[in-house]
Design a protein around this motif. Structure first.
Motif, PDB file in Angstrom:
ATOM      1  N   VAL A  72       0.936  -1.221   0.105  1.00 46.78           N
ATOM      2  CA  VAL A  72      -0.180   0.044   0.085  1.00 46.78           C
ATOM      3  C   VAL A  72       0.752   1.215   0.071  1.00 46.78           C
ATOM      4  O   VAL A  72       1.953   1.202   0.547  1.00 46.78           O
ATOM      5  N   ALA A  73       0.612   2.173  -0.816  1.00 53.15           N
ATOM      6  CA  ALA A  73       1.133   3.656  -0.717  1.00 53.15           C
ATOM      7  C   ALA A  73       1.379   4.030   0.677  1.00 53.15           C
ATOM      8  O   ALA A  73       0.363   3.934   1.490  1.00 53.15           O
ATOM      9  N   TRP A  74       2.748   4.331   1.283  1.00 56.27           N
ATOM     10  CA  TRP A  74       2.535   4.701   2.376  1.00 56.27           C
ATOM     11  C   TRP A  74       1.813   5.788   2.908  1.00 56.27           C
ATOM     12  O   TRP A  74       1.164   5.685   3.965  1.00 56.27           O
ATOM     13  N   ASP A  75       1.389   6.595   2.320  1.00 57.94           N
ATOM     14  CA  ASP A  75       0.708   7.947   2.904  1.00 57.94           C
ATOM     15  C   ASP A  75      -0.968   7.434   2.655  1.00 57.94           C
ATOM     16  O   ASP A  75      -1.827   8.365   3.346  1.00 57.94           O
ATOM     17  N   GLY A  76      -1.150   6.426   2.375  1.00 55.33           N
ATOM     18  CA  GLY A  76      -2.521   5.864   2.480  1.00 55.33           C
ATOM     19  C   GLY A  76      -2.656   4.545   3.296  1.00 55.33           C
ATOM     20  O   GLY A  76      -3.648   4.014   3.025  1.00 55.33           O
ATOM     21  N   ILE A  77      -1.462   4.168   4.023  1.00 56.76           N
ATOM     22  CA  ILE A  77      -1.475   3.011   4.645  1.00 56.76           C
ATOM     23  C   ILE A  77      -2.413   2.930   5.935  1.00 56.76           C
ATOM     24  O   ILE A  77      -3.023   2.044   6.011  1.00 56.76           O
ATOM     25  N   ILE A  78      -2.438   4.066   6.568  1.00 60.54           N
ATOM     26  CA  ILE A  78      -3.435   3.969   7.875  1.00 60.54           C
ATOM     27  C   ILE A  78      -4.834   3.978   7.383  1.00 60.54           C
ATOM     28  O   ILE A  78      -5.682   3.256   7.881  1.00 60.54           O
ATOM     29  N   PRO A  79      -5.123   5.067   6.254  1.00 62.19           N
ATOM     30  CA  PRO A  79      -6.653   4.702   6.004  1.00 62.19           C
ATOM     31  C   PRO A  79      -7.145   3.406   5.504  1.00 62.19           C
ATOM     32  O   PRO A  79      -8.209   3.115   5.768  1.00 62.19           O
ATOM     33  N   ALA A  80      -6.032   2.693   4.733  1.00 58.16           N
ATOM     34  CA  ALA A  80      -6.289   1.265   4.132  1.00 58.16           C
ATOM     35  C   ALA A  80      -6.606   0.305   5.664  1.00 58.16           C
ATOM     36  O   ALA A  80      -7.391  -0.454   5.374  1.00 58.16           O
ATOM     37  N   LEU A  81      -6.133   0.693   6.576  1.00 53.31           N
ATOM     38  CA  LEU A  81      -6.045  -0.118   7.870  1.00 53.31           C
ATOM     39  C   LEU A  81      -7.605   0.133   8.518  1.00 53.31           C
ATOM     40  O   LEU A  81      -8.182  -0.697   8.825  1.00 53.31           O
ATOM     41  N   THR A  82      -7.943   1.182   8.740  1.00 46.03           N
ATOM     42  CA  THR A  82      -9.025   1.919   9.463  1.00 46.03           C
ATOM     43  C   THR A  82     -10.223   1.581   8.228  1.00 46.03           C
ATOM     44  O   THR A  82     -11.224   1.133   9.052  1.00 46.03           O
ATOM     45  N   SER A  83     -10.066   1.495   7.069  1.00 44.66           N
ATOM     46  CA  SER A  83     -11.169   1.040   6.306  1.00 44.66           C
ATOM     47  C   SER A  83     -11.635  -0.450   6.095  1.00 44.66           C
ATOM     48  O   SER A  83     -12.545  -0.753   5.290  1.00 44.66           O
ATOM     49  N   GLY A  84     -10.412  -1.151   6.632  1.00 43.03           N
ATOM     50  CA  GLY A  84     -10.754  -2.751   6.537  1.00 43.03           C
ATOM     51  C   GLY A  84      -9.968  -3.248   5.277  1.00 43.03           C
ATOM     52  O   GLY A  84     -10.148  -4.595   4.933  1.00 43.03           O
ATOM     53  N   LYS A  85      -9.249  -2.500   4.527  1.00 45.99           N
ATOM     54  CA  LYS A  85      -8.514  -2.971   3.110  1.00 45.99           C
ATOM     55  C   LYS A  85      -7.359  -4.042   3.635  1.00 45.99           C
ATOM     56  O   LYS A  85      -7.030  -4.819   2.816  1.00 45.99           O
ATOM     57  N   ILE A  86      -6.882  -3.670   4.675  1.00 44.39           N
ATOM     58  CA  ILE A  86      -5.599  -4.457   5.436  1.00 44.39           C
ATOM     59  C   ILE A  86      -6.061  -4.470   6.655  1.00 44.39           C
ATOM     60  O   ILE A  86      -7.018  -3.841   7.487  1.00 44.39           O
ATOM     61  N   ASP A  87      -5.415  -5.633   7.380  1.00 42.13           N
ATOM     62  CA  ASP A  87      -5.843  -6.223   8.921  1.00 42.13           C
ATOM     63  C   ASP A  87      -4.738  -5.445   9.641  1.00 42.13           C
ATOM     64  O   ASP A  87      -4.927  -5.286  11.069  1.00 42.13           O
ATOM     65  N   MET A  88      -3.559  -5.483   9.422  1.00 44.65           N
ATOM     66  CA  MET A  88      -2.677  -4.823  10.164  1.00 44.65           C
ATOM     67  C   MET A  88      -1.332  -4.304   9.337  1.00 44.65           C
ATOM     68  O   MET A  88      -1.168  -4.483   8.161  1.00 44.65           O
ATOM     69  N   ILE A  89      -0.605  -3.638   9.885  1.00 43.86           N
ATOM     70  CA  ILE A  89       0.661  -2.740   9.369  1.00 43.86           C
ATOM     71  C   ILE A  89       1.827  -3.444   9.874  1.00 43.86           C
ATOM     72  O   ILE A  89       2.181  -3.366  11.048  1.00 43.86           O
ATOM     73  N   ILE A  90       2.807  -3.995   9.092  1.00 41.13           N
ATOM     74  CA  ILE A  90       4.063  -4.371   9.667  1.00 41.13           C
ATOM     75  C   ILE A  90       5.129  -3.562   8.482  1.00 41.13           C
ATOM     76  O   ILE A  90       5.461  -3.899   7.386  1.00 41.13           O
ATOM     77  N   GLY A  91       5.522  -2.260   9.007  1.00 42.53           N
ATOM     78  CA  GLY A  91       6.197  -1.355   7.886  1.00 42.53           C
ATOM     79  C   GLY A  91       6.966  -0.302   8.768  1.00 42.53           C
ATOM     80  O   GLY A  91       6.997   0.614   8.340  1.00 42.53           O
ATOM     81  N   SER A  92       7.737  -0.903   9.710  1.00 39.13           N
ATOM     82  CA  SER A  92       8.595   0.184  10.492  1.00 39.13           C
ATOM     83  C   SER A  92       7.799   1.501  10.728  1.00 39.13           C
ATOM     84  O   SER A  92       8.334   2.475  10.714  1.00 39.13           O
ATOM     85  N   MET A  93       6.790   1.236  11.315  1.00 40.67           N
ATOM     86  CA  MET A  93       5.838   2.363  11.616  1.00 40.67           C
ATOM     87  C   MET A  93       5.917   2.420  13.479  1.00 40.67           C
ATOM     88  O   MET A  93       5.657   1.472  13.953  1.00 40.67           O
TER      89      MET A  93
END
Length: 259
Positions: A72-93
């Motif tokens: 996922v593009a980095w600047d959209g990765i949190i919206p992708a999580l909150t909207s349910g497109k992904i379930d978790m982020i493993i990206g040095s956050m």
């Protein structure tokens, strides 16, 4: 015969139920779409590799999760999580108070300093005084962008934001930037590459936990306590049973977990 068939069907149904119950839960794991070595990068075949991919594989195996890498593009990765497109982020956050307003995090799984790099022969250090008048590159929507604006901006330095870390690094190598700020390990990987031969580490910035956070964690949706508990238990287990140390040695000659 009817009795035999009935027994056979019952056994098959039980086997199916047992198999279904044993199946791992599918979880879409968001990673930044662009390469971020040595943490996450696609190889020549398109397969994602890196230290965080091995970390993901370890915790997902321990937690019995079927994890699917989802770029996922980095600047959209949190919206992708909150909207349910992904379930978790493993990206040095990094775990920060600002991000905790929107999402939740697992326990820390690594922590490293924040560094500043610049051209060899250009004499300055990683301080507001040393960077005064410089052009500094940072990746958009990161803790480094926030930190640079607070400590090096304010009219003293020009801050340029890039969609990817690689773009910032390449502009530094091309002489269009004076410095780049990012995670020290990611910068070290760049410095060891052919493109990074131009440059050197100028130092690590002074820590500010309010901006730089309290280490890196797995990003999770608020309220997803079941998944959070599984991930935290898995992190604890792989730290205790030596799995974490074993795969980390393939990438680093120091303890990436940090203080």
């Amino acid at each position: 015969m009817k009795h035999i068939l009935k027994t056979a069907f019952a056994a098959a149904a039980l086997a199916t139920t047992a198999f279904t119950g044993a199946m791992a839960e599918e979880v879409k794991v968001g990673v930044a779409a662009e390469p971020y070595p040595p943490f996450t990068s696609p190889d020549s075949s398109g397969k994602w590799i890196g230290w965080e991919i091995e970390f993901m594989d370890a915790i997902c195996a321990e937690a019995k999760l079927d994890c699917v890498v989802t770029p996922v593009a980095w600047d959209g990765i949190i919206p992708a999580l909150t909207s349910g497109k992904i379930d978790m982020i493993i990206g040095s956050m990094s775990i920060t108070e600002e991000r905790l307003k929107t999402i939740d995090f697992s326990d820390k799984y690594y922590n490293t300093p924040t560094g500043i790099i610049g051209a060899k022969g250009d004499d300055f250090d990683a301080t507001p005084e040393g960077l005064s008048g410089k052009i500094i590159g940072v990746q958009v929507s990161t803790i480094h962008a926030d930190y640079a604006e607070k400590y090096f901006g304010e009219g003293a330095a020009e801050i340029k934001q890039y969609q990817t870390q690689d773009e910032a690094n390449q502009d530094l190598a091309a002489g269009r930037l004076d410095a780049v700020q990012a995670d020290a390990i990611a910068l070290d990987a760049f410095l060891k590459s052919d493109a990074g031969a131009c440059c050197e580490l100028k130092g690590n910035v002074q820590d500010d936990p309010a901006i730089l956070g309290a280490g890196v964690g797995v990003g999770l949706r608020k309220g997803d306590t079941e998944l959070k508990d599984k991930v935290n238990a898995a992190i604890k287990t792989i730290r205790e049973n030596g799995t974490y140390e074993t795969f980390s040695k393939n990438w680093f000659d120091f303890d990436i977990y940090g203080g």
